[in-house]
Every structure is written in C-alpha cells, then in structure tokens.
Scaffold this motif. Structure first.
Motif, PDB file in Angstrom:
ATOM      1  N   LEU A 105      -1.609   1.377  -2.041  1.00  0.00           N
ATOM      2  CA  LEU A 105      -1.904   2.731  -2.338  1.00  0.00           C
ATOM      3  C   LEU A 105      -3.519   2.845  -2.667  1.00  0.00           C
ATOM      4  CD1 LEU A 105       0.932   3.355  -4.934  1.00  0.00           C
ATOM      5  CD2 LEU A 105       0.609   4.345  -2.635  1.00  0.00           C
ATOM      6  N   LYS A 116      -7.366  11.369 -13.839  1.00  0.00           N
ATOM      7  CA  LYS A 116      -6.216  11.911 -12.904  1.00  0.00           C
ATOM      8  C   LYS A 116      -6.569  11.195 -11.499  1.00  0.00           C
ATOM      9  CE  LYS A 116      -5.132  15.862 -10.067  1.00  0.00           C
ATOM     10  NZ  LYS A 116      -5.369  17.277  -9.780  1.00  0.00           N
ATOM     11  N   LEU A 117      -5.811  10.290 -11.243  1.00  0.00           N
ATOM     12  CA  LEU A 117      -5.496   9.622  -9.947  1.00  0.00           C
ATOM     13  C   LEU A 117      -5.263  10.483  -8.909  1.00  0.00           C
ATOM     14  CD1 LEU A 117      -6.587   7.212 -11.915  1.00  0.00           C
ATOM     15  CD2 LEU A 117      -5.194   5.722 -10.325  1.00  0.00           C
ATOM     16  N   PHE A 135      -2.877  -3.254  -9.922  1.00  0.00           N
ATOM     17  CA  PHE A 135      -4.099  -3.167  -9.607  1.00  0.00           C
ATOM     18  C   PHE A 135      -4.657  -4.080  -8.772  1.00  0.00           C
ATOM     19  CE2 PHE A 135      -8.347  -1.356 -10.505  1.00  0.00           C
ATOM     20  CZ  PHE A 135      -9.084  -2.542 -10.474  1.00  0.00           C
ATOM     21  N   SER A 189     -14.436   7.100  -8.883  1.00  0.00           N
ATOM     22  CA  SER A 189     -14.167   5.985  -8.509  1.00  0.00           C
ATOM     23  C   SER A 189     -13.063   5.831  -7.580  1.00  0.00           C
ATOM     24  CB  SER A 189     -13.843   5.043  -9.820  1.00  0.00           C
ATOM     25  OG  SER A 189     -12.576   5.543 -10.442  1.00  0.00           O
ATOM     26  N   MET A 231     -11.263  -1.778  -8.421  1.00  0.00           N
ATOM     27  CA  MET A 231     -11.945  -0.310  -8.671  1.00  0.00           C
ATOM     28  C   MET A 231     -13.247  -0.410  -8.114  1.00  0.00           C
ATOM     29  SD  MET A 231     -12.014   1.749 -12.070  1.00  0.00           S
ATOM     30  CE  MET A 231     -13.210   0.890 -12.963  1.00  0.00           C
ATOM     31  N   PRO A 238       3.266  -0.212  -9.565  1.00  0.00           N
ATOM     32  CA  PRO A 238       1.849  -0.514  -8.636  1.00  0.00           C
ATOM     33  C   PRO A 238       0.849  -1.396  -9.559  1.00  0.00           C
ATOM     34  CG  PRO A 238       2.176   1.914  -8.565  1.00  0.00           C
ATOM     35  CD  PRO A 238       3.215   1.323  -9.646  1.00  0.00           C
ATOM     36  N   GLY A 272     -11.964  11.966  -9.648  1.00  0.00           N
ATOM     37  CA  GLY A 272     -13.167  12.733  -9.913  1.00  0.00           C
ATOM     38  C   GLY A 272     -13.290  12.983 -11.291  1.00  0.00           C
ATOM     39  N   GLN A 286       1.996  -1.838  -4.312  1.00  0.00           N
ATOM     40  CA  GLN A 286       3.240  -1.824  -4.687  1.00  0.00           C
ATOM     41  C   GLN A 286       4.410  -2.321  -3.971  1.00  0.00           C
ATOM     42  OE1 GLN A 286       4.491   2.458  -4.596  1.00  0.00           O
ATOM     43  NE2 GLN A 286       5.631   2.426  -6.787  1.00  0.00           N
ATOM     44  N   PHE A 316      -3.589  10.124  -5.399  1.00  0.00           N
ATOM     45  CA  PHE A 316      -3.348   8.825  -4.416  1.00  0.00           C
ATOM     46  C   PHE A 316      -3.078   9.367  -3.060  1.00  0.00           C
ATOM     47  CE2 PHE A 316      -2.014   5.131  -6.986  1.00  0.00           C
ATOM     48  CZ  PHE A 316      -2.091   5.893  -8.027  1.00  0.00           C
ATOM     49  N   GLY A 317      -2.958   8.437  -2.067  1.00  0.00           N
ATOM     50  CA  GLY A 317      -2.810   8.678  -0.651  1.00  0.00           C
ATOM     51  C   GLY A 317      -1.358   8.405  -0.553  1.00  0.00           C
ATOM     52  N   GLN A 318      -0.853   8.579   0.608  1.00  0.00           N
ATOM     53  CA  GLN A 318       0.538   8.328   0.970  1.00  0.00           C
ATOM     54  C   GLN A 318       1.017   6.840   0.949  1.00  0.00           C
ATOM     55  OE1 GLN A 318       1.617  10.430   4.633  1.00  0.00           O
ATOM     56  NE2 GLN A 318       3.776  10.068   4.503  1.00  0.00           N
ATOM     57  N   LEU A 339      -9.730   3.248  -6.352  1.00  0.00           N
ATOM     58  CA  LEU A 339      -9.018   2.336  -6.757  1.00  0.00           C
ATOM     59  C   LEU A 339      -7.837   1.901  -5.610  1.00  0.00           C
ATOM     60  CD1 LEU A 339      -9.219   4.435  -9.336  1.00  0.00           C
ATOM     61  CD2 LEU A 339      -8.375   2.139 -10.396  1.00  0.00           C
ATOM     62  N   TYR A 354      -4.226  -0.295  -5.180  1.00  0.00           N
ATOM     63  CA  TYR A 354      -3.044  -0.782  -5.792  1.00  0.00           C
ATOM     64  C   TYR A 354      -1.883  -1.349  -4.632  1.00  0.00           C
ATOM     65  CZ  TYR A 354      -4.149   1.411 -10.357  1.00  0.00           C
ATOM     66  OH  TYR A 354      -4.802   1.756 -11.767  1.00  0.00           O
TER      67      TYR A 354
END
Lengths: 112, 117
Positions: free
Chosen positions: A88, A99-100, A45, A32, A48, A43, A93, A38, A102-104, A34, A36
């Motif tokens: 965000l 475990k998410l 939601f 999935s 998804m 953060p 996986g 912030q 995240f990008g920057q 997601l 978010y």
C-alpha cells in the motif's frame, strides 16, 4: 481531492526476480509518502519519504520519491515467497489532521 | 511492548443494528485514527483523535462516531448498520507530539472484521 494510484494492481513473479511497484499521487500541500506491507490484516510500515531523490533502503527493499513528477517506486530485489503481500502507498497532505490517503494497493505473489 | 490492540477481531451484525469497536494504542501514543478497508481497496480515513479531541473526519455519514478516553484508548461507533458497512476496520496510533504534527508514521492494529447481514 487527494488521490493515489498504484500500478500494477496485481503482479505474479518467480522467487529471485526483481519487482518495481509504482505509486503516483495528487495531494494538496504534500507532507510525506508512506509505503506499507499488508500480509493478513495489520499494515506494517516500510518507508516514509519526504524529500525528492533520496533513496530509502532496508535490506532488499528500497524506495525513492520524485516530487516533481509526483510519483514513488518501491523496489524489491531477490524476491522471496515471504514477500507475497499487498503493498500500500499513502500520502499525507497538510490538512490539519494526520490523514493518510491510500491507493488501492498492489497484490504481489511470489511463486517458488 | 504491546502493539495496537483492537477488539473484537470478528463481528457479525444484522442491518439496522449498531456496533462498537475498541482500540488501545501503543503506550505513549496520544493520537488514534480509524480507517475502513473494504475488500480489494486501500484503507479509507474515518477519524483522527488527538488528546481526546477530534482532529479530522473523513467522508463518512453521521452514523459513524468516535471518541477517545483519558487513557488514549478509543471507540468507534456505527449506528443503523448497512450492508455496505461490511469491512475491515483498522485502528492506528501515532507518536505525534503536538496537535499540528502530521509527519509521523502510523502503527496499525490487526483490525476488526465486521460483517453485516
């Protein structure tokens, strides 16, 4: 290694504009993606997405996933000053743990 | 309903000290995860616990440890603090119903801002 890249890193627009935030990813056994928002600390939601091509919509916000090209976009129409925040993107996986990765983040500033 | 609560909200420590951060999940959530967010970066996964067992661990040194209690609350411990440990530590809970599920959204707390001097 799983990786998420967001662009742009920073964006400044005027109230009423429409913005598109980008998220590209590499992940083993995609489950999935997601989004978010912030604003200060926690953060919150937004969406998804698990299936390609199906748009998710909530008011002025919408998002779509392209699993073939490995990216997602977040659109915000008729922006308001309250939309100012860091957005965000994260992917999950199948690794036995929730475990998410995240990008920057994209820092969005809406000027009145 | 109360959201995810974390304590303390702010903490100042010196290098070499240890710290304990606490988290209470949303009622009914059995999974708790910890993330570290350094200024200007996205959150980075540290641990996930489900039903008091560690489900996953991120790329963090052994100075970082955690546990989950029978009431599903959790503690994150960091020993021998370094300047680089200064960050916002976020706790998140999730309504996953069994140990193999990963496709559920996370609900985040407001975090503990840790400063190491």
């Amino acid at each position: 290694e799983d990786k998420v890249v967001q662009s742009p890193l920073s964006l400044v627009v005027h109230e009423g504009d429409t913005v598109t935030l980008n998220c590209s990813y590499e992940v083993t056994n995609f489950r999935s993606l997601l989004w978010y928002k912030q604003e200060k600390k926690a953060p919150t939601f937004l969406f998804m997405l698990t299936s390609s091509g199906i748009e998710k919509k909530s008011g002025r916000l919408s998002s779509i996933l392209d699993k073939k090209e490995l990216f997602s976009i977040l659109n915000i129409t008729a922006t308001q000053t309250g939309d100012s925040a860091i957005y965000l993107c994260a992917v999950v996986g199948f690794q036995g743990a929730q475990k998410l990765v995240f990008g920057q983040g994209t820092r969005l500033t809406i000027n009145p | 309903d109360a959201g995810v609560t974390q304590s303390p909200t702010h903490l100042i420590k010196t290098r070499g000290q240890h710290v304990t951060l606490r988290c209470s999940p949303i009622s009914g959530h059995k999974s708790v995860s910890w993330y570290q967010q350094v200024l200007g970066q996205g959150p980075q996964f540290i641990f996930q616990y489900y039903e008091k067992e560690e489900r996953g661990r991120g790329n963090f040194p052994d100075r970082f440890s955690a546990r989950q209690f029978p009431n599903y609350s959790s503690e994150l411990n960091v020993n021998a603090l370094l300047l680089g440990d200064s960050a916002l530590y976020l706790c998140a809970s999730s309504p996953i119903s069994d140990r193999s599920t990963t496709n559920e959204k996370l609900f985040f707390g407001s975090g503990t801002q840790l400063s190491v001097l």
